[in-house]
Design an enzyme around this catalytic site. Structure first.
Site, PDB file in Angstrom:
ATOM      1  NE  ARG A   1     -30.824 -32.086  30.635  1.00 11.70           N
ATOM      2  CZ  ARG A   1     -30.241 -31.180  31.418  1.00 11.70           C
ATOM      3  NH1 ARG A   1     -30.935 -30.186  31.944  1.00 11.70           N
ATOM      4  NH2 ARG A   1     -28.946 -31.247  31.648  1.00 11.70           N
TER       5      ARG A   1
ATOM      6  CG  HIS B   1     -27.220 -32.202  36.423  1.00  9.43           C
ATOM      7  ND1 HIS B   1     -28.203 -31.912  35.500  1.00  9.43           N
ATOM      8  CD2 HIS B   1     -27.142 -31.115  37.226  1.00  9.43           C
ATOM      9  CE1 HIS B   1     -28.701 -30.712  35.755  1.00  9.43           C
ATOM     10  NE2 HIS B   1     -28.081 -30.204  36.808  1.00  9.43           N
TER      11      HIS B   1
ATOM     12  CG  ASN C   1     -29.634 -25.788  30.892  1.00  8.98           C
ATOM     13  OD1 ASN C   1     -30.309 -26.400  30.069  1.00  8.98           O
ATOM     14  ND2 ASN C   1     -28.947 -26.400  31.843  1.00  8.98           N
TER      15      ASN C   1
ATOM     16  CE1 TYR D   1     -33.514 -22.069  35.502  1.00  7.03           C
ATOM     17  CE2 TYR D   1     -31.398 -22.563  34.494  1.00  7.03           C
ATOM     18  CZ  TYR D   1     -32.577 -22.983  35.086  1.00  7.03           C
ATOM     19  OH  TYR D   1     -32.817 -24.323  35.238  1.00  7.03           O
TER      20      TYR D   1
ATOM     21  CD  GLU E   1     -31.157 -27.192  33.917  1.00  8.61           C
ATOM     22  OE1 GLU E   1     -31.048 -26.175  34.626  1.00  8.61           O
ATOM     23  OE2 GLU E   1     -30.402 -28.173  34.017  1.00  8.61           O
TER      24      GLU E   1
HETATM   25  C1  FCB Z   1     -28.946 -24.922  36.621  1.00 11.72           C
HETATM   26  C2  FCB Z   1     -28.678 -26.361  36.993  1.00 11.72           C
HETATM   27  C3  FCB Z   1     -29.857 -27.054  37.619  1.00 11.72           C
HETATM   28  C4  FCB Z   1     -30.642 -26.151  38.544  1.00 11.72           C
HETATM   29  C5  FCB Z   1     -30.942 -24.823  37.886  1.00 11.72           C
HETATM   30  C6  FCB Z   1     -31.743 -23.863  38.727  1.00 11.72           C
HETATM   31  O1  FCB Z   1     -27.757 -24.216  36.601  1.00 11.72           O
HETATM   32  O2  FCB Z   1     -28.308 -27.099  35.861  1.00 11.72           O
HETATM   33  O3  FCB Z   1     -29.381 -28.208  38.258  1.00 11.72           O
HETATM   34  O4  FCB Z   1     -30.011 -26.019  39.742  1.00 11.72           O
HETATM   35  O5  FCB Z   1     -29.763 -24.207  37.499  1.00 11.72           O
END
Ligand code: FCB
Length: 441
Positions: free
Chosen positions: A73, A116, A286, A288, A344
């Site tokens: 990607r 992006h 995405n 985290y 992500e």
């Molecule tokens: C996300 C972003 C990516 C990167 C990660 C850690 O929010 O999409 O560009 O910075 O965090």
């Protein structure tokens, strides 16, 4: 456990890795301006050189192949392919064409993001995402690249994380363009989502590859069972997740936004919500961390760091179950939920090269546990078609600069030397085994 057609990939973004900020006709984006402004980015770092991927792309793509990855990607830098008058920049387009052709010859599927976060500064000078016209300019850009690159792309993605562009860029000022007004955040979000709708139509008229969007989602925990904290968690969930997903998948903004920001309304015109809710071929997620929130005493919420939990270099809580729970929740809330890619997921750590090796055991464990969470969601009926780790390389981590290392490949910024970390080697071995599996069996 993983179907053979489940894709394993890694993700990057143009401004974070390319460098060559003033080469081959590229003009400044809002991130060039923002990072050059004192006090905005840690250590005064900028993306001017980054990982120098613009010159080292061939070796970097070979690295993808060496790691046995199925998919990559990447994002296209808008100010590299469209000049300041809005005309195509041949040199920039050729860069991406060569890159995508190489991916094709390596047998690696290309997931291409159009935005992006690197809005051309010349469009920001005309109001950027606060100007409704930017949605049309985004559609023009989508139309150009899909005409030029048709047939080379496995899947298109319009926007990466509109929440970050809108909120971090326009409401709290942590990201470019650095504005600090919730009303701006709400307006920018609407124009971004409208741009997604306009671009989707343009992409589909030029190419048959699937079209989707990528959104960041957060797990949210209430700090206590007190009604005001439960209410705070409800609002935080609406802001972090439903603000983007409801318009896309239900065709309306969540009611909770009115409670959170009384008197602030998105600048919706007739027909906008239908354009925004155009059916998606896939949804990119995405994920985290989890946020622990409590009431701020008024109608909002504040975060409180939970003590005693595992965290990463970013200070983010490691909470894989949150990914599973969110996916199951989305399946329940959205009858029109399309197939999902995890576009992500990953973590930063303070990685160092010692005797030619980078040990990053926390990342290996993070990866394993998040993949297990995805697997559980799939077993419970959520359709997930692939997983992209963030990121291939250590890179320019926005307001945190180069200090935070998210790569599975270490980058020494003084020499541009790349060193695969232990996590990259573990992933390679896993993918190699997986590919050998059916043949061996
Ligand atoms: C996300 C972003 C990516 C990167 C990660 C850690 O929010 O999409 O560009 O910075 O965090």
């Amino acid at each position: 456990m993983w179907r053979p057609d489940f894709l394993f990939g890694v993700a990057t973004a143009a401004y974070q890795i390319e460098g060559a900020a003033a080469e081959a006709g590229r003009h400044p984006s809002i991130w060039d301006t923002f990072s050059a402004t004192p006090g905005k980015v840690h250590n005064g770092d900028t993306g001017a050189i980054a990982c120098d991927h613009f010159h080292r792309w061939e070796a970097d793509l070979q690295q993808l192949a060496d790691l046995q990855l199925d998919a990559y990607r990447l994002s296209i830098a808008w100010p590299r392919v469209v000049d300041e008058r809005g005309a195509p920049n041949r040199q920039g387009l050729d860069f991406y064409k060569r890159l995508l052709e190489r991916l094709q010859s390596l047998g690696i599927q290309a997931f291409v993001t159009l935005y992006h976060w690197d809005l051309p500064q010349c469009l920001q000078d005309r109001g950027g995402w606060l100007n409704r016209d930017t949605a049309q300019r985004f559609g023009d850009y989508a139309s150009l690249v899909s005409r030029e690159l048709a047939g080379l792309v496995t899947a298109w993605c319009t926007l990466n994380e509109p929440w970050c562009s809108a909120y971090l860029g326009h409401a709290n000022g942590h990201h470019a363009p650095g504005l600090k007004n919730v009303r701006y955040g709400v307006e920018a979000m609407h124009h971004l989502l409208l741009g997604h709708g306009v671009a989707t139509r343009a992409l589909r008229s030029n190419d048959s590859a699937p079209v989707g969007i990528v959104t960041n989602v957060n797990a949210v925990r209430a700090d206590s069972q007190r009604p005001e904290d439960l209410q705070a968690a409800r609002l935080a969930h609406a802001c972090a997740n439903s603000w983007v997903l409801d318009p896309l998948l239900l065709g309306r903004y969540p009611e909770e936004l009115r409670e959170l920001w009384p008197g602030i309304e998105a600048p919706v015109r007739t027909g906008d919500m239908e354009r925004i809710a155009v059916p998606l071929d896939y949804l990119g997620i995405n994920y985290y961390f989890r946020a622990n929130v409590r009431s701020d005493g008024a109608h909002g919420y504040v975060e409180r760091m939970l003590p005693g939990v595992e965290r990463t270099q970013m200070g983010w809580e490691v909470y894989p179950e949150g990914l599973r729970d969110l996916l199951l929740g989305f399946k329940e809330r959205y009858p029109r939920l399309p197939p999902i890619y995890i576009t992500e997921n990953g973590m930063a750590s303070d990685d160092r090269v010692v005797d030619g090796r980078v040990e990053d055991p926390q990342r290996i464990s993070y990866l394993r546990r998040h993949l297990a969470a995805v697997d559980e969601a799939m077993r419970q009926g959520v359709e997930v078609k692939g997983y992209f780790l963030w990121s291939l390389l250590d890179n320019f981590e926005w307001a945190y600069g180069y200090e935070r290392r998210f790569g599975i490949v270490h980058v020494d910024y003084a020499t541009q030397q790349r060193t695969p970390k232990d996590s990259a080697l573990a992933l390679r071995d896993f993918l190699r085994q997986r590919k050998a599996g059916p043949r061996a069996g």
